[in-house]
Motif scaffolding. Structure first.
Motif, PDB file in Angstrom:
ATOM      1  N   MET A  64      36.221  53.554  24.017  1.00 25.86           N
ATOM      2  CA  MET A  64      37.674  53.389  24.157  1.00 25.86           C
ATOM      3  C   MET A  64      37.988  52.464  25.325  1.00 25.86           C
ATOM      4  O   MET A  64      37.455  52.636  26.430  1.00 25.86           O
ATOM      5  N   ILE A  65      38.832  51.466  25.110  1.00 26.13           N
ATOM      6  CA  ILE A  65      39.245  50.558  26.171  1.00 26.13           C
ATOM      7  C   ILE A  65      40.391  51.196  26.948  1.00 26.13           C
ATOM      8  O   ILE A  65      41.410  51.552  26.380  1.00 26.13           O
ATOM      9  N   ARG A  66      40.192  51.344  28.265  1.00 26.47           N
ATOM     10  CA  ARG A  66      41.202  52.001  29.084  1.00 26.47           C
ATOM     11  C   ARG A  66      42.080  50.961  29.776  1.00 26.47           C
ATOM     12  O   ARG A  66      41.618  49.900  30.187  1.00 26.47           O
ATOM     13  N   HIS A  67      43.334  51.333  29.933  1.00 29.58           N
ATOM     14  CA  HIS A  67      44.331  50.460  30.544  1.00 29.58           C
ATOM     15  C   HIS A  67      43.870  50.003  31.929  1.00 29.58           C
ATOM     16  O   HIS A  67      43.915  48.806  32.257  1.00 29.58           O
ATOM     17  N   ARG A  68      43.414  50.937  32.739  1.00 34.55           N
ATOM     18  CA  ARG A  68      43.030  50.583  34.108  1.00 34.55           C
ATOM     19  C   ARG A  68      41.822  49.654  34.158  1.00 34.55           C
ATOM     20  O   ARG A  68      41.685  48.839  35.074  1.00 34.55           O
ATOM     21  N   ASP A  69      40.935  49.751  33.158  1.00 34.44           N
ATOM     22  CA  ASP A  69      39.752  48.902  33.136  1.00 34.44           C
ATOM     23  C   ASP A  69      40.109  47.445  32.848  1.00 34.44           C
ATOM     24  O   ASP A  69      39.532  46.521  33.431  1.00 34.44           O
ATOM     25  N   ILE A  70      41.048  47.243  31.934  1.00 33.70           N
ATOM     26  CA  ILE A  70      41.496  45.883  31.627  1.00 33.70           C
ATOM     27  C   ILE A  70      42.089  45.231  32.877  1.00 33.70           C
ATOM     28  O   ILE A  70      41.763  44.091  33.233  1.00 33.70           O
ATOM     29  N   TRP A  71      42.966  45.959  33.558  1.00 34.12           N
ATOM     30  CA  TRP A  71      43.616  45.383  34.729  1.00 34.12           C
ATOM     31  C   TRP A  71      42.636  45.208  35.877  1.00 34.12           C
ATOM     32  O   TRP A  71      42.744  44.252  36.658  1.00 34.12           O
ATOM     33  N   ARG A  72      41.677  46.132  36.022  1.00 39.13           N
ATOM     34  CA  ARG A  72      40.662  45.956  37.062  1.00 39.13           C
ATOM     35  C   ARG A  72      39.858  44.684  36.818  1.00 39.13           C
ATOM     36  O   ARG A  72      39.536  43.939  37.747  1.00 39.13           O
ATOM     37  N   ALA A  73      39.540  44.421  35.538  1.00 40.74           N
ATOM     38  CA  ALA A  73      38.783  43.220  35.212  1.00 40.74           C
ATOM     39  C   ALA A  73      39.581  41.963  35.554  1.00 40.74           C
ATOM     40  O   ALA A  73      39.028  40.985  36.075  1.00 40.74           O
ATOM     41  N   LEU A  74      40.883  41.963  35.277  1.00 38.99           N
ATOM     42  CA  LEU A  74      41.713  40.809  35.619  1.00 38.99           C
ATOM     43  C   LEU A  74      41.796  40.624  37.134  1.00 38.99           C
ATOM     44  O   LEU A  74      41.730  39.487  37.632  1.00 38.99           O
ATOM     45  N   ASP A  75      41.929  41.723  37.873  1.00 37.93           N
ATOM     46  CA  ASP A  75      41.968  41.638  39.331  1.00 37.93           C
ATOM     47  C   ASP A  75      40.657  41.077  39.875  1.00 37.93           C
ATOM     48  O   ASP A  75      40.638  40.232  40.775  1.00 37.93           O
ATOM     49  N   THR A  76      39.535  41.559  39.321  1.00 38.29           N
ATOM     50  CA  THR A  76      38.224  41.103  39.766  1.00 38.29           C
ATOM     51  C   THR A  76      38.018  39.635  39.436  1.00 38.29           C
ATOM     52  O   THR A  76      37.484  38.864  40.246  1.00 38.29           O
ATOM     53  N   LEU A  77      38.455  39.224  38.264  1.00 34.91           N
ATOM     54  CA  LEU A  77      38.323  37.825  37.859  1.00 34.91           C
ATOM     55  C   LEU A  77      39.136  36.920  38.787  1.00 34.91           C
ATOM     56  O   LEU A  77      38.667  35.837  39.186  1.00 34.91           O
ATOM     57  N   ALA A  78      40.332  37.352  39.139  1.00 31.95           N
ATOM     58  CA  ALA A  78      41.157  36.573  40.068  1.00 31.95           C
ATOM     59  C   ALA A  78      40.454  36.434  41.419  1.00 31.95           C
ATOM     60  O   ALA A  78      40.367  35.336  41.981  1.00 31.95           O
ATOM     61  N   GLU A  79      39.917  37.553  41.922  1.00 33.17           N
ATOM     62  CA  GLU A  79      39.243  37.543  43.222  1.00 33.17           C
ATOM     63  C   GLU A  79      38.027  36.621  43.200  1.00 33.17           C
ATOM     64  O   GLU A  79      37.805  35.834  44.133  1.00 33.17           O
ATOM     65  N   ARG A  80      37.231  36.695  42.131  1.00 26.14           N
ATOM     66  CA  ARG A  80      36.034  35.854  42.041  1.00 26.14           C
ATOM     67  C   ARG A  80      36.382  34.381  41.895  1.00 26.14           C
ATOM     68  O   ARG A  80      35.569  33.512  42.220  1.00 26.14           O
ATOM     69  N   GLY A 101      38.809  33.076  43.525  1.00 21.09           N
ATOM     70  CA  GLY A 101      39.481  32.697  44.757  1.00 21.09           C
ATOM     71  C   GLY A 101      40.985  32.602  44.605  1.00 21.09           C
ATOM     72  O   GLY A 101      41.641  31.809  45.290  1.00 21.09           O
ATOM     73  N   LEU A 102      41.541  33.436  43.725  1.00 24.53           N
ATOM     74  CA  LEU A 102      42.965  33.380  43.424  1.00 24.53           C
ATOM     75  C   LEU A 102      43.613  34.750  43.568  1.00 24.53           C
ATOM     76  O   LEU A 102      42.941  35.780  43.471  1.00 24.53           O
ATOM     77  N   SER A 103      44.901  34.747  43.773  1.00 24.64           N
ATOM     78  CA  SER A 103      45.673  35.976  43.625  1.00 24.64           C
ATOM     79  C   SER A 103      45.912  36.192  42.139  1.00 24.64           C
ATOM     80  O   SER A 103      45.639  35.304  41.314  1.00 24.64           O
ATOM     81  N   THR A 104      46.424  37.352  41.770  1.00 24.77           N
ATOM     82  CA  THR A 104      46.735  37.571  40.353  1.00 24.77           C
ATOM     83  C   THR A 104      47.821  36.607  39.886  1.00 24.77           C
ATOM     84  O   THR A 104      47.812  36.145  38.745  1.00 24.77           O
ATOM     85  N   SER A 105      48.747  36.264  40.786  1.00 16.95           N
ATOM     86  CA  SER A 105      49.782  35.279  40.435  1.00 16.95           C
ATOM     87  C   SER A 105      49.160  33.905  40.232  1.00 16.95           C
ATOM     88  O   SER A 105      49.520  33.172  39.301  1.00 16.95           O
ATOM     89  N   GLY A 106      48.194  33.563  41.101  1.00 14.93           N
ATOM     90  CA  GLY A 106      47.511  32.287  40.969  1.00 14.93           C
ATOM     91  C   GLY A 106      46.706  32.205  39.682  1.00 14.93           C
ATOM     92  O   GLY A 106      46.647  31.154  39.029  1.00 14.93           O
ATOM     93  N   LEU A 107      46.086  33.328  39.292  1.00 15.80           N
ATOM     94  CA  LEU A 107      45.327  33.362  38.036  1.00 15.80           C
ATOM     95  C   LEU A 107      46.262  33.153  36.855  1.00 15.80           C
ATOM     96  O   LEU A 107      45.936  32.411  35.917  1.00 15.80           O
ATOM     97  N   ALA A 108      47.425  33.792  36.886  1.00 19.61           N
ATOM     98  CA  ALA A 108      48.392  33.629  35.800  1.00 19.61           C
ATOM     99  C   ALA A 108      48.842  32.174  35.701  1.00 19.61           C
ATOM    100  O   ALA A 108      48.912  31.603  34.605  1.00 19.61           O
ATOM    101  N   ARG A 109      49.145  31.565  36.845  1.00 20.35           N
ATOM    102  CA  ARG A 109      49.580  30.156  36.827  1.00 20.35           C
ATOM    103  C   ARG A 109      48.467  29.244  36.309  1.00 20.35           C
ATOM    104  O   ARG A 109      48.732  28.308  35.549  1.00 20.35           O
ATOM    105  N   LYS A 110      47.232  29.502  36.716  1.00 20.62           N
ATOM    106  CA  LYS A 110      46.091  28.698  36.273  1.00 20.62           C
ATOM    107  C   LYS A 110      45.945  28.745  34.751  1.00 20.62           C
ATOM    108  O   LYS A 110      45.549  27.770  34.111  1.00 20.62           O
ATOM    109  N   ALA A 111      46.303  29.899  34.174  1.00 16.17           N
ATOM    110  CA  ALA A 111      46.201  30.076  32.724  1.00 16.17           C
ATOM    111  C   ALA A 111      47.443  29.567  31.992  1.00 16.17           C
ATOM    112  O   ALA A 111      47.525  29.688  30.767  1.00 16.17           O
ATOM    113  N   GLY A 112      48.412  29.028  32.730  1.00 14.58           N
ATOM    114  CA  GLY A 112      49.627  28.523  32.104  1.00 14.58           C
ATOM    115  C   GLY A 112      50.638  29.594  31.777  1.00 14.58           C
ATOM    116  O   GLY A 112      51.516  29.391  30.926  1.00 14.58           O
ATOM    117  N   LEU A 113      50.544  30.740  32.467  1.00 18.05           N
ATOM    118  CA  LEU A 113      51.450  31.863  32.225  1.00 18.05           C
ATOM    119  C   LEU A 113      52.474  31.974  33.351  1.00 18.05           C
ATOM    120  O   LEU A 113      52.336  31.335  34.393  1.00 18.05           O
TER     121      LEU A 113
END
Length: 210
Positions: free
Chosen positions: A1-17, A19-31
């Motif tokens: 089962m995919i858990r809500h917190r796991d998805i968001w943790r992965a996005l937070d970790t991806l942003a950190e790796r 070198g971006l904030s979550t806002s910076g990651l969203a902008r980089k993706a065109g969001l």
């Protein structure tokens, strides 16, 4: 089962790796810059809000991270617990005999595989698009994930194969006992109207890599 917190943790970790904030990651993706803000992860009544598959696809494309790598970021063991290995079939192969059974399920072995979050369809497979006949939605090299066991609704994007071996990716406009109306994703190509007996199978597209 995919858990809500796991998805968001992965996005937070991806942003950190990255070198971006979550806002910076969203902008980089065109969001929108606020798309991944913590305040957006729950609705006003506390219901979990999930990132869309389109948003995830844009993030992975922008960062060069595979779906398998993203699943692994969800937490230790999730790559095996949540992942589903699905075969990758060349688009040209899809039109040949011997790769699918009469119900449109892939058969055979020896294909490349990708790890994808479990989608509840053991017969899911991926097709790698060749050429630009489906641009701009699906360009050359795009990988689409197809779930043959999922119900198809009006306006879903689908892969269809005719009894003569033609394979096409279209949008289902209408289906009745007498006709199946398929709208071309690329408007330079004609729409198709087929009798049900002209279709070998039709399956829903549930994800695209770009």
């Amino acid at each position: 089962m995919i858990r809500h917190r796991d998805i968001w943790r992965a996005l937070d970790t991806l942003a950190e790796r990255s070198g971006l904030s979550t806002s910076g990651l969203a902008r980089k993706a065109g969001l929108d810059a606020t798309a991944f803000n913590r305040s957006k992860r729950l609705t006003g009544d506390g219901t979990p809000r999930w990132p869309s598959t389109e948003s995830l696809a844009k993030v992975l494309n922008a960062t060069g991270v595979s779906m398998a790598e993203f699943v692994a970021l969800m937490g230790e063991g999730n790559a095996q617990a949540l992942g589903q290995r699905i075969p990758v079939i060349g688009y040209a192969q899809a039109g040949e005999s011997g790769y699918f059974d009469d119900a449109g399920m892939p058969v055979g072995t020896g294909w490349d595989e990708v790890l994808f979050p479990a989608i509840g369809d053991p017969n899911a497979y991926a097709l790698e698009i060749t050429g630009d006949s489906m641009a701009p939605a699906y360009r050359d090299g795009t990988v689409i994930v197809v779930a043959p066991n999922q119900d198809i609704r009006r306006h879903d994007r689908v892969v269809a194969k005719t009894v003569e071996g033609e394979v096409m990716a279209k949008e289902l406009n209408r289906r009745s006992a007498r006709r199946v109306e398929l709208v071309s994703i690329n408007r330079d190509h004609d729409d198709r109207v087929l009798a049900p007996e002209e279709l070998a199978w039709m399956a829903r597209i549930v994800w695209a890599s770009q």
